[in-house]
Scaffold this motif. Structure first.
Motif, PDB file in Angstrom:
ATOM      1  N   VAL A  65      -2.263   5.354 -12.501  1.00  0.00           N
ATOM      2  CA  VAL A  65      -3.613   4.795 -12.602  1.00  0.00           C
ATOM      3  C   VAL A  65      -3.609   3.308 -12.260  1.00  0.00           C
ATOM      4  N   ALA A  66      -2.587   2.576 -12.716  1.00  0.00           N
ATOM      5  CA  ALA A  66      -2.507   1.146 -12.403  1.00  0.00           C
ATOM      6  C   ALA A  66      -2.388   0.924 -10.899  1.00  0.00           C
ATOM      7  N   ALA A  67      -1.598   1.780 -10.205  1.00  0.00           N
ATOM      8  CA  ALA A  67      -1.464   1.646  -8.761  1.00  0.00           C
ATOM      9  C   ALA A  67      -2.781   1.930  -8.058  1.00  0.00           C
ATOM     10  N   ALA A  68      -3.494   2.984  -8.488  1.00  0.00           N
ATOM     11  CA  ALA A  68      -4.778   3.308  -7.872  1.00  0.00           C
ATOM     12  C   ALA A  68      -5.797   2.195  -8.086  1.00  0.00           C
ATOM     13  N   TRP A  69      -5.832   1.657  -9.302  1.00  0.00           N
ATOM     14  CA  TRP A  69      -6.815   0.610  -9.614  1.00  0.00           C
ATOM     15  C   TRP A  69      -6.483  -0.685  -8.841  1.00  0.00           C
ATOM     16  N   ALA A  70      -5.203  -1.026  -8.745  1.00  0.00           N
ATOM     17  CA  ALA A  70      -4.814  -2.222  -7.998  1.00  0.00           C
ATOM     18  C   ALA A  70      -5.120  -2.069  -6.513  1.00  0.00           C
ATOM     19  N   GLU A  71      -4.874  -0.872  -5.971  1.00  0.00           N
ATOM     20  CA  GLU A  71      -5.166  -0.650  -4.560  1.00  0.00           C
ATOM     21  C   GLU A  71      -6.660  -0.705  -4.303  1.00  0.00           C
ATOM     22  N   LEU A  72      -7.452  -0.122  -5.190  1.00  0.00           N
ATOM     23  CA  LEU A  72      -8.900  -0.175  -5.038  1.00  0.00           C
ATOM     24  C   LEU A  72      -9.390  -1.620  -5.111  1.00  0.00           C
ATOM     25  N   ASP A  73      -8.811  -2.403  -6.016  1.00  0.00           N
ATOM     26  CA  ASP A  73      -9.203  -3.802  -6.140  1.00  0.00           C
ATOM     27  C   ASP A  73      -8.884  -4.575  -4.861  1.00  0.00           C
TER      28      ASP A  73
ATOM     29  N   ARG B 104       0.827  -1.206   0.000  1.00  0.00           N
ATOM     30  CA  ARG B 104       0.000   0.000   0.000  1.00  0.00           C
ATOM     31  C   ARG B 104       0.861   1.256   0.000  1.00  0.00           C
ATOM     32  N   ASN B 105       1.922   1.272   0.838  1.00  0.00           N
ATOM     33  CA  ASN B 105       2.772   2.463   0.877  1.00  0.00           C
ATOM     34  C   ASN B 105       3.458   2.703  -0.471  1.00  0.00           C
ATOM     35  N   ARG B 106       3.882   1.629  -1.110  1.00  0.00           N
ATOM     36  CA  ARG B 106       4.515   1.804  -2.418  1.00  0.00           C
ATOM     37  C   ARG B 106       3.537   2.383  -3.432  1.00  0.00           C
ATOM     38  N   ARG B 107       2.316   1.921  -3.407  1.00  0.00           N
ATOM     39  CA  ARG B 107       1.317   2.447  -4.340  1.00  0.00           C
ATOM     40  C   ARG B 107       0.958   3.888  -4.024  1.00  0.00           C
ATOM     41  N   VAL B 108       0.829   4.186  -2.725  1.00  0.00           N
ATOM     42  CA  VAL B 108       0.445   5.553  -2.352  1.00  0.00           C
ATOM     43  C   VAL B 108       1.518   6.547  -2.777  1.00  0.00           C
ATOM     44  N   ARG B 109       2.795   6.152  -2.689  1.00  0.00           N
ATOM     45  CA  ARG B 109       3.851   7.053  -3.140  1.00  0.00           C
ATOM     46  C   ARG B 109       3.746   7.343  -4.634  1.00  0.00           C
ATOM     47  N   SER B 110       3.377   6.325  -5.405  1.00  0.00           N
ATOM     48  CA  SER B 110       3.241   6.563  -6.845  1.00  0.00           C
ATOM     49  C   SER B 110       1.997   7.383  -7.166  1.00  0.00           C
TER      50      SER B 110
ATOM     51  N   LEU C 101       9.350  13.534 -26.244  1.00  0.00           N
ATOM     52  CA  LEU C 101       9.959  12.741 -25.184  1.00  0.00           C
ATOM     53  C   LEU C 101       9.222  12.944 -23.866  1.00  0.00           C
ATOM     54  N   THR C 102       8.903  14.214 -23.589  1.00  0.00           N
ATOM     55  CA  THR C 102       8.166  14.498 -22.357  1.00  0.00           C
ATOM     56  C   THR C 102       6.790  13.869 -22.398  1.00  0.00           C
ATOM     57  N   ALA C 103       6.190  13.833 -23.559  1.00  0.00           N
ATOM     58  CA  ALA C 103       4.867  13.231 -23.698  1.00  0.00           C
ATOM     59  C   ALA C 103       4.912  11.738 -23.399  1.00  0.00           C
ATOM     60  N   ARG C 104       5.943  11.071 -23.879  1.00  0.00           N
ATOM     61  CA  ARG C 104       6.058   9.641 -23.591  1.00  0.00           C
ATOM     62  C   ARG C 104       6.283   9.389 -22.104  1.00  0.00           C
ATOM     63  N   MET C 105       7.112  10.228 -21.486  1.00  0.00           N
ATOM     64  CA  MET C 105       7.338  10.076 -20.051  1.00  0.00           C
ATOM     65  C   MET C 105       6.061  10.332 -19.266  1.00  0.00           C
ATOM     66  N   ALA C 106       5.300  11.351 -19.700  1.00  0.00           N
ATOM     67  CA  ALA C 106       4.047  11.649 -19.012  1.00  0.00           C
ATOM     68  C   ALA C 106       3.062  10.505 -19.161  1.00  0.00           C
ATOM     69  N   ALA C 107       3.003   9.910 -20.340  1.00  0.00           N
ATOM     70  CA  ALA C 107       2.090   8.794 -20.553  1.00  0.00           C
ATOM     71  C   ALA C 107       2.478   7.606 -19.668  1.00  0.00           C
ATOM     72  N   GLY C 108       3.788   7.351 -19.569  1.00  0.00           N
ATOM     73  CA  GLY C 108       4.234   6.260 -18.697  1.00  0.00           C
ATOM     74  C   GLY C 108       3.896   6.514 -17.252  1.00  0.00           C
ATOM     75  N   ARG C 109       4.087   7.759 -16.797  1.00  0.00           N
ATOM     76  CA  ARG C 109       3.731   8.091 -15.413  1.00  0.00           C
ATOM     77  C   ARG C 109       2.237   7.952 -15.190  1.00  0.00           C
ATOM     78  N   ASN C 110       1.438   8.390 -16.167  1.00  0.00           N
ATOM     79  CA  ASN C 110      -0.015   8.253 -16.048  1.00  0.00           C
ATOM     80  C   ASN C 110      -0.424   6.795 -15.879  1.00  0.00           C
ATOM     81  N   GLN C 111       0.175   5.927 -16.676  1.00  0.00           N
ATOM     82  CA  GLN C 111      -0.186   4.514 -16.611  1.00  0.00           C
ATOM     83  C   GLN C 111       0.197   3.909 -15.262  1.00  0.00           C
ATOM     84  N   VAL C 112       1.399   4.273 -14.761  1.00  0.00           N
ATOM     85  CA  VAL C 112       1.827   3.731 -13.461  1.00  0.00           C
ATOM     86  C   VAL C 112       0.905   4.215 -12.351  1.00  0.00           C
TER      87      VAL C 112
END
Length: 810
Positions: free
Chosen positions: A681-689, A650-656, A668-679
């Motif tokens: 959202v994936a952490a929030a969805w996994a924690e909610l699950d 949980r702490n690892r997900r909350v930090r992300s 390049l910044t757009a790709r980095m932003a997309a990767g951060r977005n995916q990480v």
């Protein structure tokens, strides 16, 4: 064929239990070759469809050929075909191996004979397992020969079987049972691999004629097998040591018990002679005593005489006689009239002492503080262990040493000794000259104690005997020669001879073996191999066992031997002196009360743990309640492992979730932003699950994020803030999953916290506590991991050992 291979695997994994019996690994490869020969014979039997009775014969033949090639190839035809010469050579090696096994103690060296016996024995076990499992189709019964193989190290070694070897052997047997079950179920149809991580609907037989799904059966069998192995390893480690009950005659020191249940006792006489014969002195132990005086340290008490030498009755150590339980049993025969000297002795054993399972102790010990499972023999107060060794240990001993006077010993004359008859037993064929000698030397003795003094004086009188390590051995004629003719020997002959003479005049006796007081070096006394000694102990009712010293001391005998004060020759009375004994003449009235009825029991401890004049040093060991507390804390930590894993996740997900992603300014910044977005959202969805699963609200597999948010808000009546929070999470998930440009994703840690609080408010307190201490989401991951491991076993099971007819035709 599968059963034949599984039988070989089970036999060889069980053979790994023999590893502690050998010094090297050569037996391992030889036994592996023997098992492979048996497996090859079994595969050939299956291929040729031979009857069940023929398969063991073929296995024996294959083993014979293999052993001939391995050990007698030079005398065989073409290196492998047995001949008369090779048979004779194998027979010779078997005889040599059997003799070596009787001669060596485990771990044994890997001689050719021992390796041949081991490989042949493992091969016979493999043949028996193959017969029961692959031929008779009784796989469960094949565990009996495997168990017979496992009992070999269990009966020979004192240490428990290695846990890793047990696990490997158990897995080998479980694999045999799995293979047997697969063969039986396989008759219903072709086995199909079904992933357990997927939900599949299955029945005994599909309507379209599909084969039977047996995954549930295999899954249950494997779980039972693995769970049984895990419990067999972990449960004994968590339980206290169990003691055998008395009505089963098993246990430490029981008369008639087998060698596996009793302590291994070396020959005390041989060890004594061996140490005295060493060319140079070696330090055996050192000690200090509270009264700064040297004292004899007894190891063994020999109580039986067979006409040739003294031997020792197997000691008996009940659980209540452990040294850790407090005071030792009362010393036999010690009464309240005797003055007691309470002394504390600290003993340190050298690391060079090998296989010593008895503690060198002053007699009689009242209390011992030592680490390990050490027990006192009630009859002799010898302290021994079946699990520990004395090398390198340090222990404290509190003794209550009697200091009787000659007058007191005389006063006990005529009291019938209440000891076992074995302390007076003598063989009927004892030479009559020895009986006559005992009567002649004690003639004129006024009391039993006076007779003991006369016997000791017979040995110590100058010119009567000579001390010399060169003796004629042990037999009735050697005893006669020592006492009657040559009168040359060392301490063992002196002690045994006086003990025999004492029994002849009615004084119970035994022979003690241990060490004399040694020499003082600084504030400690050092005891070396040259201080090994033997002395007699005589029994007087009211005082108990007292040591005497018939061996000459000083340069003409045992250098550090000494005569106890009560055993010194009586002073010659001077003319005009009164012969009336003076009570307490050898001690002050303050030290020895005159009224025995008011005298304190010398072995009774104060509430503070002290005795009359001596105390053991404070016990620095942890009390029982502390050990229980540490054990409970360790168990609690183990139970909290799932909670810890959940908290870390949980702490690892909350930090992300707290990452802020700025608007992209370039590709390049757009790709980095997309990767951060995916990480994020994936952490929030996994924690909610995980939160939903912990609270028993698992989402449906077909539910979209938007549908889930709507259902939770309506079903649990979320307030406006909580409903907005879960809607924001669902929207972010859909944008990342489906939108080409999800845009900026705001941090979702606050939204996730609101949703978790809203969900927690809808469940009971017990459910919330369980979600924290024993989270189901973490347990689900552990279960899925186990299922993946079992899937790996299923993949191995689907490997075909031979091509089917359809495959051959294709």
């Amino acid at each position: 064929m599968r059963l034949t291979i599984a039988s070989g695997v089970a036999a060889f994994t069980a053979a790994l239990l023999l590893t502690p019996l050998f010094q090297g690994g050569g037996w391992f490869w030889t036994s592996l070759g023997a098992v492979l020969a048996v497996v090859a014979a079994g595969l050939l039997s299956s291929r040729l469809a031979l009857p069940a009775w023929a398969a063991p014969l073929l296995g024996v033949a294959a083993t014979w050929i293999y052993l001939t090639a391995a050990f007698a190839s030079e005398k065989a035809w073409a290196l492998v075909v047995p001949t008369k010469g090779s048979v004779v050579e194998l027979a010779r090696l078997l005889g040599v191996g059997w003799a070596d096994i009787q001669r060596f103690a485990a771990p044994v060296p890997e001689t050719e004979g021992i390796t041949l016996l081991t490989a042949g024995g493992v091969a016979l076990i493999a043949i028996a397992v193959d017969l029961l499992a692959a031929r008779v189709r009784r796989a469960a019964l094949s565990g009996l020969p495997l168990l017979a193989l496992a009992t070999v190290p269990a009966t020979i070694l004192t240490d428990p079987i290695s846990w890793w070897a047990f696990i490997v052997a158990a897995l080998g047997f479980v694999s045999l049972l799995i293979a047997d079950g697969r063969e039986r179920v396989g008759h219903w149809g072709r086995a199909v691999l079904v992933r357990r991580s997927r939900q599949t609907a299955s029945g005994p037989l599909a309507g379209n004629g599909a084969p039977a799904d047996t995954s549930g059966l295999r899954l249950s069998g494997k779980r039972i097998g693995f769970a049984a192995i895990l419990l067999a390893v972990l449960l004994p480690a968590a339980l206290p040591a169990m003691e055998p009950v008395s009505f089963f005659t098993f246990g430490v020191g029981g008369r008639g018990s087998g060698p596996g249940n009793s302590i291994s006792i070396p020959n005390p006489i041989a060890n004594l002679k061996g140490q005295l014969d060493l060319p140079e002195r070696r330090v055996v132990l050192s000690y200090t005593s509270s009264d700064k005086k040297p004292r004899y340290l007894r190891i063994y008490a020999l109580d039986t005489f067979d006409g040739q030498q003294f031997g020792m009755t197997q000691p008996k150590g009940a659980p209540e006689n452990r040294t850790e339980n407090g005071p030792l049993p009362e010393p036999p025969g010690l009464g309240p009239e005797v003055k007691i000297n309470n002394v504390v002795t600290n003993v340190q054993i050298s690391d060079e002492i090998a296989r010593l399972q008895f503690l060198p102790l002053p007699y009689p010990a009242r209390e011992i503080r030592v680490d390990g499972d050490w027990r006192a023999d009630v009859d002799t107060l010898m302290v021994f262990s079946t699990r520990e060794e004395a090398a390198g240990i340090d222990y404290d001993v509190m003794t209550s040493e009697p200091e009787p006077t000659a007058d007191l010993l005389d006063s006990f004359d005529g009291i019938r000794p209440e000891v076992d008859e074995r302390f007076l037993a003598l063989p009927d064929d004892l030479p009559p000259e020895i009986r006559q000698l005992a009567e002649d030397e004690t003639a004129g003795a006024r009391t039993t104690y006076d007779a003991a003094l006369k016997l000791q004086q017979f040995f110590t009188k100058p010119g009567n005997f000579q001390y010399d390590l060169r003796t004629q051995g042990h037999n009735s004629s050697a005893l006669r020669n020592f006492l009657i003719s040559d009168r040359v020997g060392y301490c063992e002959q002196f002690a045994a001879s006086m003990a025999v003479l004492a029994r002849l005049v009615g004084i119970p006796s035994r022979v003690a073996i241990g060490y004399t007081g040694g020499v003082q070096v600084g504030d400690r006394w050092e005891v070396g191999t040259n201080d090994s000694h033997s002395w007699p102990e005589l029994y007087f009712e009211g005082v108990g066992w007292l040591p005497f010293e018939p061996t000459p001391s000083g340069a003409a005998g045992q250098g550090s031997a000494r005569v106890p004060p009560y055993a010194a020759p009586r002073p010659t009375p001077t003319p005009g002196a009164s012969n009336t004994p003076t009570p307490g003449a050898s001690s002050s009235s303050a030290d020895e009360p005159q009224n025995p009825a008011t005298r304190r029991n010398p072995r009774e401890l104060d509430r503070e743990g002290t005795a009359a004049t001596g105390t053991l040093p404070p016990d620095d060991s942890m009390p029982l309640i502390g050990k229980i507390g540490i054990g409970a804390a360790a168990l609690l930590l183990v139970l909290l492992i799932p909670a810890g894993v959940r908290l870390i996740t949980r702490n690892r997900r909350v930090r992300s979730l707290g990452w802020k992603v700025s608007q992209p300014s370039d590709e390049l910044t757009a790709r980095m932003a997309a990767g951060r977005n995916q990480v994020t959202v994936a952490a929030a969805w996994a924690e909610l699950d995980d939160v939903l699963f912990d609270y028993g609200m698992a989402r449906e597999s077909s539910e979209t994020p938007r549908a889930l948010a709507r259902r939770l808000s309506q079903q649990y009546e979320f307030d406006a803030g909580s409903a907005a929070a879960i809607t924001a999470i669902a929207s972010a998930v859909e944008r990342v999953l489906f939108a080409r440009d999800p845009g900026r994703i705001e941090p979702m840690s606050k939204d996730l916290r609101k949703v978790r609080q809203a969900l927690a408010a809808t469940v009971s307190r017990g459910r919330r506590v369980r979600a924290v201490l024993l989270p189901p989401s973490t347990l689900r991951r552990l279960r899925l991991l186990g299922e993946r491991l079992l899937d790996g076993f299923d993949l191995l099971e689907t490997i075909r050992l031979r091509r089917t007819a359809a495959q051959k035709g294709g």
